[in-house]
Each structure stands twice: as structure tokens, then as C-alpha cells.
Scaffold this motif. Structure first.
Motif, short mmCIF file in Angstrom:
data_model
loop_
_atom_site.label_atom_id
_atom_site.label_comp_id
_atom_site.label_asym_id
_atom_site.label_seq_id
_atom_site.Cartn_x
_atom_site.Cartn_y
_atom_site.Cartn_z
N TYR A 34 0.58 -1.06 -0.04
CA TYR A 34 -0.32 -0.04 0.07
C TYR A 34 0.69 1.63 -0.17
O TYR A 34 0.27 2.28 0.48
CB TYR A 34 -1.29 0.49 1.05
CG TYR A 34 -0.33 -0.39 2.72
CD1 TYR A 34 -0.27 0.91 3.46
CD2 TYR A 34 -0.60 -1.27 3.15
CE1 TYR A 34 0.30 0.90 4.72
CE2 TYR A 34 0.18 -1.77 4.72
CZ TYR A 34 0.14 -0.65 4.86
OH TYR A 34 1.02 -1.22 6.33
N ASP A 130 -4.05 5.12 2.08
CA ASP A 130 -3.37 4.06 0.91
C ASP A 130 -4.38 3.05 1.21
O ASP A 130 -3.52 2.02 0.03
CB ASP A 130 -2.34 4.04 0.78
CG ASP A 130 -1.99 6.36 -0.22
OD1 ASP A 130 -2.52 6.94 -0.54
OD2 ASP A 130 -0.30 5.90 0.22
N ASN A 131 -3.99 2.42 2.11
CA ASN A 131 -4.64 0.91 2.20
C ASN A 131 -6.39 1.33 1.81
O ASN A 131 -6.53 0.12 2.73
CB ASN A 131 -3.59 0.28 3.01
CG ASN A 131 -3.90 -1.10 3.38
OD1 ASN A 131 -4.41 -1.52 2.36
ND2 ASN A 131 -3.40 -2.03 4.27
N ARG A 132 -6.72 1.11 0.90
CA ARG A 132 -8.17 1.04 0.52
C ARG A 132 -8.53 -0.26 0.61
O ARG A 132 -9.23 -0.80 0.92
CB ARG A 132 -8.48 1.13 -1.25
CG ARG A 132 -8.28 2.55 -1.40
CD ARG A 132 -8.44 4.03 -0.91
NE ARG A 132 -8.79 4.65 -0.72
CZ ARG A 132 -8.48 5.87 -0.52
NH1 ARG A 132 -9.11 5.97 0.68
NH2 ARG A 132 -8.15 6.74 -0.60
N ARG A 133 -7.64 -1.74 0.73
CA ARG A 133 -8.25 -2.73 1.10
C ARG A 133 -8.44 -2.80 1.68
O ARG A 133 -9.30 -3.83 2.35
CB ARG A 133 -7.07 -3.47 0.01
CG ARG A 133 -7.38 -5.38 0.31
CD ARG A 133 -6.30 -6.74 -0.11
NE ARG A 133 -5.40 -5.87 1.21
CZ ARG A 133 -4.86 -6.36 2.06
NH1 ARG A 133 -5.69 -6.46 2.81
NH2 ARG A 133 -3.32 -5.51 2.98
N GLN A 135 -9.01 -1.13 5.00
CA GLN A 135 -10.66 -0.02 4.99
C GLN A 135 -11.54 -0.93 4.48
O GLN A 135 -12.52 -1.45 5.92
CB GLN A 135 -10.15 1.15 4.36
CG GLN A 135 -9.16 2.27 4.99
CD GLN A 135 -8.96 3.20 4.30
OE1 GLN A 135 -10.29 3.83 3.91
NE2 GLN A 135 -7.61 3.08 3.83
#
Length: 167
Positions: A34, A130-133, A135
Motif C-alpha cells: 500500500y 492508501d490501504n483501501r483493501r 479499509q
């Protein structure tokens, strides 16, 4: 405390101090996914940090083991200055080669089980913006933005909260 939990081929157990380097390597692989420009070299000794976390008498570090290898990790404890019924999930990572295989779900369930056993009512964490996964993973499990801790402008983390008793 969870000493060992078996779900199919997956074992969730407490990390041993001798496994700190293995855990640090998994942590680095997961974090690298990320950071858009690659994992920054912060010069930090993550193996020593993980060894300290494992040895803390007031903390828990769990790992998910599949076929003899550590494929997921979670570290949590009551943060300094927080109410005794609040726990912070400091680290939660699944090896990228094992994403979407149920390991994160099983590891999260083991964390919640431990939090309930320890009479925690609220869990908190911060997740990289930036760690959408991650989240999305947390949102599917009931984590919501922490209204008492909104991110400051330019902050690189979002702060989430989870009602332990409500799950």
C-alpha cells in the motif's frame, strides 16, 4: 488468552519470541503493497519491535499458521492512557499471497474472541489512507470511522472504531 485455535487447516496461536524475524518479514511484505512508491526505508528495526511486542506482558500477538508457515499476524493491547475497556489493534497483516482466503477473517474473529474474554468493549485502530483493501476489510467487519479522532489535514492514517460487544 487464546493459546491455540484450529479452523480447518488454519491454526491461530500466540507468536513466539523466536518468530520475530518471520513476523517482521511478513509485516514488510504486507506493508509494501500500500505504499505507491514502495516501502520506505525507515531504518527501524522491525524484528526487535516485534520481539518486544511478543514479550510484552500486557499485549497479545497472534499468528495464523497454515501448513507450518505464519501467514497472518495481529498485535493488540490497551494503549497507554486509554480506558481499560478499550483495546488497540496495532498491527494486522495477512501475507499478500494468502489474501482473500479467509485467513484475515479467522484472525479477526480470534482477536474479537480475545477482546471479549478480556472484557474490552471498544477496539480502535489506524489504517494507512492508501490501504483501501484493508479499509474495505475492516468496514465489512463493522469498523467505522472514529468520531472522536478525525484525521488531521495531511495525516496518512484513518482512525477506526469497533464495538466489541455489538458484534
Amino acid at each position: 488468552m487464546i493459546s491455540e485455535r484450529v479452523t480447518g487447516n488454519l491454526v491461530i496461536r500466540t507468536v513466539l519470541p523466536a518468530e520475530a524475524e518471520t513476523v517482521a518479514a511478513l509485516h514488510a511484505r504486507a506493508r509494501a503493497t500500500y505504499y505507491p512508491d514502495g516501502l520506505p526505508d525507515d531504518g527501524f528495526d522491525w524484528s526487535a519491535a516485534w520481539r518486544t511486542a511478543v514479550e510484552r506482558p500486557d499485549g497479545h500477538v497472534l499468528c495464523a499458521v497454515e501448513r507450518g508457515g505464519i501467514v497472518g499476524i495481529a498485535s493488540f493491547r490497551v494503549p497507554e492512557g486509554a480506558p481499560a475497556d478499550t483495546v488497540k489493534l496495532f498491527q494486522f497483516h495477512v501475507d499478500p499471497g494468502h489474501w482473500r482466503s479467509g485467513i484475515g477473517t479467522a484472525l479477526h474473529a480470534a482477536c474479537v474472541e480475545q477482546w471479549r474474554a478480556d472484557a474490552r468493549r471498544t477496539a480502535v485502530l489506524d489504517v494507512h489512507v492508501d490501504n483501501r483493501r484493508a479499509q474495505a476489510f475492516y468496514a465489512r467487519r463493522g469498523w467505522v470511522p472514529d468520531p472522536g479522532n478525525p484525521p488531521a489535514e495531511g495525516d496518512h492514517h484513518l482512525f477506526l472504531r469497533f464495538g466489541v460487544a455489538g458484534e
